[in-house]
Design an enzyme around this catalytic site. Structure first.
Site, PDB file in Angstrom:
ATOM      1  N   ASN A 163     -40.638  29.687  -6.986  1.00 50.47           N
ATOM      2  CA  ASN A 163     -40.021  28.844  -8.010  1.00 50.47           C
ATOM      3  C   ASN A 163     -40.814  27.540  -7.986  1.00 50.47           C
ATOM      4  OD1 ASN A 163     -38.553  27.255  -9.709  1.00 50.47           O
ATOM      5  ND2 ASN A 163     -36.551  27.804  -8.867  1.00 50.47           N
ATOM      6  N   PRO A 177     -41.035  21.330  -6.613  1.00 54.16           N
ATOM      7  CA  PRO A 177     -40.443  19.991  -6.668  1.00 54.16           C
ATOM      8  C   PRO A 177     -38.978  19.972  -7.105  1.00 54.16           C
ATOM      9  CG  PRO A 177     -41.991  20.317  -8.481  1.00 54.16           C
ATOM     10  CD  PRO A 177     -42.188  21.463  -7.522  1.00 54.16           C
ATOM     11  N   ASN A 178     -38.250  19.119  -6.434  1.00 59.17           N
ATOM     12  CA  ASN A 178     -36.839  18.819  -6.700  1.00 59.17           C
ATOM     13  C   ASN A 178     -35.880  19.917  -6.258  1.00 59.17           C
ATOM     14  OD1 ASN A 178     -37.364  16.238  -8.002  1.00 59.17           O
ATOM     15  ND2 ASN A 178     -38.243  17.452  -9.668  1.00 59.17           N
ATOM     16  N   SER A 227     -32.342  28.720 -13.694  1.00 59.92           N
ATOM     17  CA  SER A 227     -31.821  28.605 -15.060  1.00 59.92           C
ATOM     18  C   SER A 227     -32.634  29.498 -15.998  1.00 59.92           C
ATOM     19  CB  SER A 227     -31.912  27.145 -15.520  1.00 59.92           C
ATOM     20  OG  SER A 227     -33.272  26.728 -15.564  1.00 59.92           O
ATOM     21  N   ASP A 257     -54.317  29.434 -10.846  1.00 56.27           N
ATOM     22  CA  ASP A 257     -55.561  29.863 -10.197  1.00 56.27           C
ATOM     23  C   ASP A 257     -55.322  30.291  -8.747  1.00 56.27           C
ATOM     24  OD1 ASP A 257     -56.967  29.372 -12.503  1.00 56.27           O
ATOM     25  OD2 ASP A 257     -57.864  27.485 -11.819  1.00 56.27           O
ATOM     26  N   ARG A 282     -33.440  26.375 -22.746  1.00 53.64           N
ATOM     27  CA  ARG A 282     -33.451  24.934 -22.490  1.00 53.64           C
ATOM     28  C   ARG A 282     -34.496  24.233 -23.363  1.00 53.64           C
ATOM     29  NH1 ARG A 282     -33.593  23.981 -16.255  1.00 53.64           N
ATOM     30  NH2 ARG A 282     -32.981  21.890 -16.977  1.00 53.64           N
ATOM     31  N   HIS A 314     -36.840  31.581 -11.710  1.00 55.33           N
ATOM     32  CA  HIS A 314     -36.154  30.356 -12.120  1.00 55.33           C
ATOM     33  C   HIS A 314     -34.658  30.592 -12.026  1.00 55.33           C
ATOM     34  CE1 HIS A 314     -39.917  28.714 -13.425  1.00 55.33           C
ATOM     35  NE2 HIS A 314     -40.159  29.866 -14.028  1.00 55.33           N
ATOM     36  N   TYR A 337     -27.875  23.990 -12.034  1.00 53.79           N
ATOM     37  CA  TYR A 337     -28.435  24.693 -10.869  1.00 53.79           C
ATOM     38  C   TYR A 337     -27.394  25.124  -9.836  1.00 53.79           C
ATOM     39  CZ  TYR A 337     -32.774  22.891 -12.829  1.00 53.79           C
ATOM     40  OH  TYR A 337     -33.819  22.608 -13.675  1.00 53.79           O
ATOM     41  N   ALA A 356     -40.931  22.258 -12.032  1.00 50.66           N
ATOM     42  CA  ALA A 356     -41.591  21.759 -13.241  1.00 50.66           C
ATOM     43  C   ALA A 356     -43.099  22.023 -13.244  1.00 50.66           C
ATOM     44  CB  ALA A 356     -41.310  20.274 -13.410  1.00 50.66           C
ATOM     45  N   ARG A 363     -28.332  18.446  -7.202  1.00 50.63           N
ATOM     46  CA  ARG A 363     -29.081  18.139  -8.420  1.00 50.63           C
ATOM     47  C   ARG A 363     -28.463  18.875  -9.617  1.00 50.63           C
ATOM     48  NH1 ARG A 363     -34.699  21.269  -9.819  1.00 50.63           N
ATOM     49  NH2 ARG A 363     -35.207  20.084 -11.679  1.00 50.63           N
ATOM     50  N   GLU A 394     -42.487  35.140 -10.072  1.00 52.82           N
ATOM     51  CA  GLU A 394     -42.029  33.836 -10.565  1.00 52.82           C
ATOM     52  C   GLU A 394     -40.518  33.904 -10.768  1.00 52.82           C
ATOM     53  OE1 GLU A 394     -43.847  32.777 -14.312  1.00 52.82           O
ATOM     54  OE2 GLU A 394     -42.392  31.173 -14.681  1.00 52.82           O
TER      55      GLU A 394
HETATM   56  C1  DQA Z   1     -36.497  25.656 -12.677  1.00 47.94           C
HETATM   57  C2  DQA Z   1     -36.705  25.386 -14.159  1.00 47.94           C
HETATM   58  C3  DQA Z   1     -37.759  24.330 -14.367  1.00 47.94           C
HETATM   59  O1  DQA Z   1     -37.943  24.080 -15.749  1.00 47.94           O
HETATM   60  C4  DQA Z   1     -37.334  23.037 -13.701  1.00 47.94           C
HETATM   61  O2  DQA Z   1     -38.339  22.066 -13.827  1.00 47.94           O
HETATM   62  C5  DQA Z   1     -36.942  23.212 -12.294  1.00 47.94           C
HETATM   63  C6  DQA Z   1     -36.163  24.392 -11.905  1.00 47.94           C
HETATM   64  C7  DQA Z   1     -35.354  26.659 -12.434  1.00 47.94           C
HETATM   65  O3  DQA Z   1     -35.293  27.186 -11.329  1.00 47.94           O
HETATM   66  O4  DQA Z   1     -34.527  26.898 -13.303  1.00 47.94           O
HETATM   67  O5  DQA Z   1     -37.191  22.362 -11.451  1.00 47.94           O
HETATM   68  O6  DQA Z   1     -37.687  26.232 -12.149  1.00 47.94           O
END
Ligand code: DQA
Length: 143
Positions: free
Chosen positions: A71, A9-10, A99, A84, A104, A97, A22, A74, A17, A95
């Site tokens: 990624n 998401p996002n 940031s 799962d 944070r 990220h 980011y 949230a 954003r 995994e």
């Molecule tokens: C994120 C970090 C998450 O906490 C956040 O909700 C994101 C982006 C990152 O790529 O840094 O949407 O996954």
């Protein structure tokens, strides 16, 4: 070698954003660069703002593909269902990220998915994805 980058998401808003967190580059633009950098690898890409769609995608590709870079945005911090799903499939999941979530807010310090993943890369900006590609290539070489 065939891998999938799966963004949650996002992350469709990358470039617009919170650029201070980011960066100001769109993911589509970054992806073109990675596909050119690694011509021997088929890099598929899927993004969704919906938890179930991410899980469906893991199920769809997770028994055939060589690796998944996830990624989960949230959902990282909330989703036992994603945990799962990662455990349910055979492909290794990394995994990532953009940031450094540990620098944070406290609610970003816990990941529900790390324990199900092969490894975690965070805090290197968009380069976190390239580092994950390198890790999957290395794992593939060692097969
Ligand atoms: C994120 C970090 C998450 O906490 C956040 O909700 C994101 C982006 C990152 O790529 O840094 O949407 O996954």
């Amino acid at each position: 070698m065939n891998i999938l980058i799966l963004n949650g998401p996002n992350l469709n808003l990358l470039g617009r954003r919170e650029p201070g967190v980011y960066g100001s580059r769109s993911f589509e633009d970054y992806l073109i660069e990675q596909r050119n950098r690694y011509p021997a690898i088929q890099i598929d890409y899927f993004q969704s703002n919906h938890e179930g769609a991410l899980i469906d995608k893991l199920h769809e590709v997770g028994f055939a593909i060589d690796g998944i870079i996830l990624n989960a945005g949230a959902y990282t911090h909330t989703s036992i269902a994603l945990h799962d799903a990662i455990r349910a499939i055979t492909a290794p999941v990394i995994e990532v990220h953009i940031s450094n979530v540990h620098q944070r807010e406290e609610f970003r310090h816990h990941s529900c998915i790390s324990a199900a993943c092969k490894g975690v890369i965070c805090g290197f900006g968009l380069d976190s994805y390239r580092l994950a590609i390198e890790a999957l290539m290395q794992m593939d070489n060692e097969k």
